[in-house]
Design an enzyme around this catalytic site. Structure first.
Site, PDB file in Angstrom:
ATOM      1  N   HIS A 273     -45.986  78.035 -47.618  1.00 44.13           N
ATOM      2  CA  HIS A 273     -44.846  77.374 -47.914  1.00 44.13           C
ATOM      3  C   HIS A 273     -43.663  78.088 -47.598  1.00 44.13           C
ATOM      4  CE1 HIS A 273     -42.170  74.429 -49.779  1.00 44.13           C
ATOM      5  NE2 HIS A 273     -41.447  75.386 -50.140  1.00 44.13           N
ATOM      6  N   GLU A 274     -43.863  79.409 -48.360  1.00 43.13           N
ATOM      7  CA  GLU A 274     -42.577  80.259 -48.391  1.00 43.13           C
ATOM      8  C   GLU A 274     -42.128  80.747 -47.007  1.00 43.13           C
ATOM      9  OE1 GLU A 274     -40.551  79.996 -50.794  1.00 43.13           O
ATOM     10  OE2 GLU A 274     -41.706  78.879 -51.930  1.00 43.13           O
ATOM     11  N   HIS A 277     -40.269  78.390 -44.775  1.00 39.45           N
ATOM     12  CA  HIS A 277     -38.964  78.493 -44.750  1.00 39.45           C
ATOM     13  C   HIS A 277     -38.259  79.540 -44.103  1.00 39.45           C
ATOM     14  CE1 HIS A 277     -38.247  75.662 -48.024  1.00 39.45           C
ATOM     15  NE2 HIS A 277     -38.948  76.185 -48.998  1.00 39.45           N
ATOM     16  N   GLU A 351     -37.683  70.980 -47.873  1.00 41.50           N
ATOM     17  CA  GLU A 351     -38.823  71.242 -48.252  1.00 41.50           C
ATOM     18  C   GLU A 351     -40.194  70.558 -47.924  1.00 41.50           C
ATOM     19  OE1 GLU A 351     -39.133  73.822 -50.461  1.00 41.50           O
ATOM     20  OE2 GLU A 351     -37.237  74.237 -50.933  1.00 41.50           O
ATOM     21  N   ASP A 355     -43.692  72.321 -46.520  1.00 44.96           N
ATOM     22  CA  ASP A 355     -44.871  71.814 -46.652  1.00 44.96           C
ATOM     23  C   ASP A 355     -45.689  71.834 -45.642  1.00 44.96           C
ATOM     24  OD1 ASP A 355     -44.618  71.964 -49.382  1.00 44.96           O
ATOM     25  OD2 ASP A 355     -44.296  69.915 -49.890  1.00 44.96           O
TER      26      ASP A 355
HETATM   27 ZN   LIG Z   1     -39.581  75.554 -50.600  1.00 44.20          ZN
END
Ligand SMILES: [Zn+2]
Length: 413
Positions: A273-274, A277, A351, A355
């Site tokens: 997930h990170e 980003h 976000e 995901d």
């Molecule tokens: Zn996040």
């Protein structure tokens, strides 16, 4: 055209640029997964833990919202009555002393008023086992937070008053550029300078997890320099991970709590997930939107400064005099509260995209769903909070929305 005319024109251009940036950079068209999937995911979470989380969130509402209202009231009293200008007037010396001393005094008063709520919140967090800190550690963190805020506040105030002093008509133009530049600078400098104030980082020991995380990053096309472990357990039982730094300084940071609590597949899901980003440049997107927002705020401040009712209430002649620090605080507080829900909305969309990225990168929706359930329950977040609260304050999709997204992904494969 008059100076004010130019300021209005700039404000319109900035608002248009902000609208375009949000429209182009933010991932729209991302409907949440079906409610039926959300309810099915909720039903599989342990009911006693969900009940406990809701009890905690209910209790915290009695702290958070009154604290917010009282903070707002304090800012309004300091800004819209002569109290703020009187406080700054107590500080002797030249304008720099008045700006720094007065500014800190005003911030201190505003902080002290909400301090009891922060302490109350700490007792609740300890009672529910969320915080591992004693009062000493809590106070040290609080003071560190004040110190960081004081340094940032001092830089902003000195910059503001230096400009208004030397460019009485055009400070807003240079100030808008300066505020935008400050946002850009902070987003690069903050992870490097401020994170170490609160946590210690050690490189993760060689092993299968480290190898898998480095591999994951390489496959994703966002090479990282290192995987670091943060000693978060000193203060919290919460689980988290993040990617910070840009380009050659980029690293994955994992809380030691996450390593202790979660199996490897879930740590990988969080890291993926990170990485999402990082891969989508979300830090840059946030920085661009933040910089435009900061510039808009400065120009808006100049235009508000011509409103004589406001100046009269604050007991000052101009927004550019040191005694108007309280008025600045009030305007910034109201601006922040108004911008909050819009920021939360944009954040939720970003976000949700990260995901989706994690699901695609790992191809492991089961691990992702398990991880979301664990994060929510260990952090005692309400997995399915009231819609109004989520709309106003939710920076991420709700846990059941994220779990349902994993189910929808698994079906769609
Ligand atoms: Zn996040």
């Amino acid at each position: 055209m008059t100076v004010r005319g130019w300021a209005w024109l700039t404000l319109i251009v900035l608002c248009a640029a902000l609208a375009v940036a949000v429209a182009v950079l933010v991932p729209w068209h991302r409907p949440p997964a079906p409610r039926a999937d959300q309810l099915a995911a909720l039903a599989e979470l342990p009911a006693d833990r969900v009940a406990q989380a809701r009890e905690l969130r209910g209790e915290l509402r009695w702290i958070t919202y009154p604290a917010m209202l009282i903070g707002l009231a304090a800012a309004l009293v300091l800004g819209l009555t002569p109290l703020g200008s009187w406080l700054v007037g107590l500080v002797p010396g030249p304008w720099i002393a008045k700006v720094l001393g007065g500014g800190l005094l005003v911030l201190l008063v505003a902080d002290l008023i909400t301090l009891p709520f922060a302490a109350w919140r700490h007792t609740v967090a300890v009672r529910y086992g969320l915080s591992t800190q004693g009062w000493g550690g809590w106070a040290v963190d609080l003071l560190k937070g004040y110190a960081v805020a004081a340094v940032l506040g001092a830089v902003a105030l000195l910059g503001f008053y230096t400009l208004t002093r030397f460019l009485p008509n055009w400070w807003w133009a240079v100030g808008a550029v300066g505020a935008a530049a400050l946002v850009v600078l902070l987003s690069f400098v903050f992870p490097v300078l401020v994170e170490p104030v609160f946590n210690k980082f050690t490189p993760m020991a060689d092993g299968p997890l480290r190898t898998e995380l480095m591999d994951l990053a390489r496959r994703d096309g966002v090479p990282v320099r290192d995987v670091l472990v943060a000693d978060a357990s000193r203060r919290t039982t919460a689980l988290n991970a993040y990617v910070s730094g840009i380009g050659p300084t980029r690293r994955i940071v994992v809380y030691d709590t996450l390593l202790r609590e979660a199996p490897q597949s879930e740590v990988v899901a969080v890291a993926a997930h990170e990485l999402g980003h990082a891969e989508r440049g979300d830090v840059v997107i946030g920085t661009v939107i933040g910089a435009l927002g900061a510039a808009t705020f400065v120009v808006g401040l100049y235009l508000l400064g011509a409103w004589s009712w406001l100046l009269h209430r604050a007991g000052v002649e101009s927004i550019a005099e040191p005694r108007a620090v309280g008025l600045l605080l009030a305007i910034a507080t109201v601006g922040g509260l108004l911008a909050g829900p819009a920021q939360a909305y944009v954040s939720r969309l970003i976000e949700a995209r990260a995901d989706e990225h994690a699901l695609e990168l790992t191809g492991d929706p089961a691990g992702f769903e398990q991880m979301q359930g664990r994060l929510s329950l260990v952090n005692l977040g309400d997995p399915d909070p009231p819609a109004w609260e989520q709309a106003l304050f939710g920076s991420h999709p709700t846990a059941v929305e994220r779990m349902a997204a994993a189910r929808a992904f698994a079906r769609g494969r």
